[in-house]
Design a protein around this motif. Sequence first.
Motif, mmCIF file in Angstrom:
data_model
loop_
_atom_site.group_PDB
_atom_site.id
_atom_site.type_symbol
_atom_site.label_atom_id
_atom_site.label_comp_id
_atom_site.label_asym_id
_atom_site.label_seq_id
_atom_site.Cartn_x
_atom_site.Cartn_y
_atom_site.Cartn_z
ATOM 1 N N GLY A 111 0.818 -1.216 0.000
ATOM 2 C CA GLY A 111 0.000 0.000 0.000
ATOM 3 C C GLY A 111 0.847 1.259 0.000
ATOM 4 O O GLY A 111 0.509 2.244 -0.662
ATOM 5 N N GLY A 112 1.957 1.244 0.736
ATOM 6 C CA GLY A 112 2.845 2.405 0.757
ATOM 7 C C GLY A 112 3.422 2.709 -0.606
ATOM 8 O O GLY A 112 3.478 3.868 -1.038
ATOM 9 N N VAL A 113 3.839 1.658 -1.310
ATOM 10 C CA VAL A 113 4.375 1.859 -2.660
ATOM 11 C C VAL A 113 3.274 2.357 -3.598
ATOM 12 O O VAL A 113 3.499 3.252 -4.419
ATOM 13 C CB VAL A 113 5.033 0.565 -3.198
ATOM 14 N N ALA A 114 2.063 1.811 -3.454
ATOM 15 C CA ALA A 114 0.944 2.271 -4.291
ATOM 16 C C ALA A 114 0.656 3.752 -4.041
ATOM 17 O O ALA A 114 0.452 4.528 -4.985
ATOM 18 C CB ALA A 114 -0.304 1.429 -4.006
ATOM 19 N N ILE A 115 0.665 4.160 -2.772
ATOM 20 C CA ILE A 115 0.432 5.567 -2.435
ATOM 21 C C ILE A 115 1.527 6.441 -3.035
ATOM 22 O O ILE A 115 1.256 7.505 -3.602
ATOM 23 C CB ILE A 115 0.349 5.743 -0.902
ATOM 24 N N PHE A 116 2.779 5.986 -2.925
ATOM 25 C CA PHE A 116 3.901 6.731 -3.513
ATOM 26 C C PHE A 116 3.715 6.901 -5.017
ATOM 27 O O PHE A 116 3.896 7.996 -5.558
ATOM 28 C CB PHE A 116 5.228 6.015 -3.224
ATOM 29 N N LEU A 117 3.357 5.831 -5.713
ATOM 30 C CA LEU A 117 3.185 5.918 -7.167
ATOM 31 C C LEU A 117 2.044 6.856 -7.543
ATOM 32 O O LEU A 117 2.154 7.614 -8.515
ATOM 33 C CB LEU A 117 2.965 4.524 -7.768
ATOM 34 N N LEU A 118 0.962 6.833 -6.788
ATOM 35 C CA LEU A 118 -0.140 7.777 -7.052
ATOM 36 C C LEU A 118 0.324 9.218 -6.840
ATOM 37 O O LEU A 118 0.033 10.099 -7.653
ATOM 38 C CB LEU A 118 -1.329 7.474 -6.142
ATOM 39 N N GLY A 119 1.039 9.450 -5.746
ATOM 40 C CA GLY A 119 1.519 10.803 -5.454
ATOM 41 C C GLY A 119 2.490 11.320 -6.493
ATOM 42 O O GLY A 119 2.378 12.463 -6.950
ATOM 43 N N THR A 120 3.446 10.485 -6.893
ATOM 44 C CA THR A 120 4.408 10.943 -7.899
ATOM 45 C C THR A 120 3.723 11.172 -9.239
ATOM 46 O O THR A 120 4.097 12.092 -9.974
ATOM 47 C CB THR A 120 5.591 9.968 -8.083
ATOM 48 N N SER A 121 2.732 10.368 -9.549
ATOM 49 C CA SER A 121 2.012 10.581 -10.811
ATOM 50 C C SER A 121 1.304 11.929 -10.792
ATOM 51 O O SER A 121 1.329 12.666 -11.780
ATOM 52 C CB SER A 121 1.004 9.449 -11.043
ATOM 53 N N HIS A 134 1.910 6.694 -21.603
ATOM 54 C CA HIS A 134 2.226 5.269 -21.425
ATOM 55 C C HIS A 134 2.857 5.028 -20.056
ATOM 56 O O HIS A 134 2.573 4.022 -19.394
ATOM 57 C CB HIS A 134 3.163 4.772 -22.519
ATOM 58 N N VAL A 135 3.716 5.931 -19.634
ATOM 59 C CA VAL A 135 4.363 5.812 -18.318
ATOM 60 C C VAL A 135 3.311 5.893 -17.224
ATOM 61 O O VAL A 135 3.294 5.083 -16.289
ATOM 62 C CB VAL A 135 5.441 6.900 -18.135
ATOM 63 N N LEU A 136 2.417 6.842 -17.343
ATOM 64 C CA LEU A 136 1.378 6.983 -16.323
ATOM 65 C C LEU A 136 0.454 5.769 -16.302
ATOM 66 O O LEU A 136 0.041 5.317 -15.231
ATOM 67 C CB LEU A 136 0.605 8.271 -16.540
ATOM 68 N N ALA A 137 0.143 5.219 -17.458
ATOM 69 C CA ALA A 137 -0.708 4.029 -17.521
ATOM 70 C C ALA A 137 -0.031 2.838 -16.841
ATOM 71 O O ALA A 137 -0.679 2.091 -16.090
ATOM 72 C CB ALA A 137 -1.041 3.695 -18.972
ATOM 73 N N VAL A 138 1.268 2.674 -17.076
ATOM 74 C CA VAL A 138 1.995 1.577 -16.438
ATOM 75 C C VAL A 138 2.070 1.804 -14.932
ATOM 76 O O VAL A 138 1.891 0.871 -14.149
ATOM 77 C CB VAL A 138 3.393 1.408 -17.076
ATOM 78 N N ARG A 139 2.314 3.041 -14.507
ATOM 79 C CA ARG A 139 2.339 3.343 -13.068
ATOM 80 C C ARG A 139 0.995 3.021 -12.416
ATOM 81 O O ARG A 139 0.943 2.444 -11.332
ATOM 82 C CB ARG A 139 2.637 4.824 -12.828
ATOM 83 N N LEU A 140 -0.092 3.427 -13.069
ATOM 84 C CA LEU A 140 -1.418 3.185 -12.489
ATOM 85 C C LEU A 140 -1.759 1.703 -12.481
ATOM 86 O O LEU A 140 -2.422 1.220 -11.556
ATOM 87 C CB LEU A 140 -2.469 4.003 -13.221
ATOM 88 N N THR A 141 -1.293 0.954 -13.470
ATOM 89 C CA THR A 141 -1.486 -0.496 -13.475
ATOM 90 C C THR A 141 -0.720 -1.132 -12.317
ATOM 91 O O THR A 141 -1.250 -1.995 -11.604
ATOM 92 C CB THR A 141 -1.027 -1.094 -14.824
ATOM 93 N N ALA A 142 0.523 -0.694 -12.117
ATOM 94 C CA ALA A 142 1.319 -1.195 -10.987
ATOM 95 C C ALA A 142 0.644 -0.831 -9.666
ATOM 96 O O ALA A 142 0.609 -1.635 -8.727
ATOM 97 C CB ALA A 142 2.730 -0.627 -11.048
ATOM 98 N N GLY A 171 11.856 -2.553 -12.520
ATOM 99 C CA GLY A 171 11.314 -2.682 -13.877
ATOM 100 C C GLY A 171 10.592 -1.428 -14.326
ATOM 101 O O GLY A 171 10.734 -0.984 -15.474
ATOM 102 N N LEU A 172 9.831 -0.825 -13.430
ATOM 103 C CA LEU A 172 9.134 0.416 -13.741
ATOM 104 C C LEU A 172 10.128 1.536 -14.036
ATOM 105 O O LEU A 172 9.957 2.289 -15.002
ATOM 106 C CB LEU A 172 8.209 0.811 -12.588
ATOM 107 N N SER A 173 11.178 1.623 -13.237
ATOM 108 C CA SER A 173 12.215 2.642 -13.477
ATOM 109 C C SER A 173 12.900 2.410 -14.824
ATOM 110 O O SER A 173 13.160 3.365 -15.560
ATOM 111 C CB SER A 173 13.259 2.626 -12.358
ATOM 112 N N ALA A 174 13.170 1.149 -15.136
ATOM 113 C CA ALA A 174 13.796 0.843 -16.426
ATOM 114 C C ALA A 174 12.853 1.217 -17.574
ATOM 115 O O ALA A 174 13.286 1.797 -18.581
ATOM 116 C CB ALA A 174 14.164 -0.637 -16.493
ATOM 117 N N PHE A 175 11.577 0.892 -17.440
ATOM 118 C CA PHE A 175 10.606 1.242 -18.475
ATOM 119 C C PHE A 175 10.533 2.753 -18.660
ATOM 120 O O PHE A 175 10.538 3.248 -19.795
ATOM 121 C CB PHE A 175 9.219 0.688 -18.115
ATOM 122 N N GLU A 176 10.468 3.494 -17.538
ATOM 123 C CA GLU A 176 10.387 4.949 -17.637
ATOM 124 C C GLU A 176 11.650 5.528 -18.272
ATOM 125 O O GLU A 176 11.583 6.460 -19.065
ATOM 126 C CB GLU A 176 10.146 5.565 -16.259
ATOM 127 N N GLY A 177 12.799 4.966 -17.931
ATOM 128 C CA GLY A 177 14.050 5.424 -18.540
ATOM 129 C C GLY A 177 14.087 5.146 -20.032
ATOM 130 O O GLY A 177 14.498 6.003 -20.826
#
Length: 191
Positions: A111-121, A134-142, A171-177
């Motif tokens: 849940g903490g990681v999910a909250i972090f991803l929502l906040g950074t998005s 595409h990055v935001l879609a992958v973040r929201l899927t994660a 993996g998410l960081s690699a995808f975003e990069g």
Amino acid sequence: MLGETVLAVAVGTSGTDWAVGSALTAIAGFLIAVSFWWTYFRHVDEWFVDRMYRTNSGAWSREREVSFAHVIGHIVVFIGIITTGVGIALAIEAAIESHTLEPSATAAVAGGVAIFLLGTSLVHRTTPEPPHNHVLAVRLTATALLILVAFLAPEIGPLTLVGLVAVLLVGLSAFEGFRAYLQEQAVAMET
């Protein structure tokens, strides 16, 4: 906040007898913190933030409205970082004691990681050059996957959970990069 989270985990686990599982859990927790840093700072535009808070004229006054979302997003980011740090500390303790995670610890990590991803998005959407959709879609899927894990996961080993979350974030960081690289290449071809 990221540094404080790493420090809190280190202090909270000092003086313990480290085994392979607890050491690997701690390393995976560190990878999560590094991935947080990379995810957050990849899209920060300090010039924009500085100008947004110091200008009173024209189009920049509209940006002050955006600044509210920017600030609220940071509160969400900080809550995610702190919650994840607590969850990782609990996961390391569980690994040291060789037992599965309590549901609250699983919820804190995932849940903490999910909250972090929502906040950074949210924060990154307020910048002049937000991440590609595409990055935001992958973040929201994660994020959705992590929320499911936080609330529906059966008993799980600490290394399994923290390791899988670390792999997801790396993996998410690699995808975003890679996505940022493709975007830079497209811009370079246009010029």
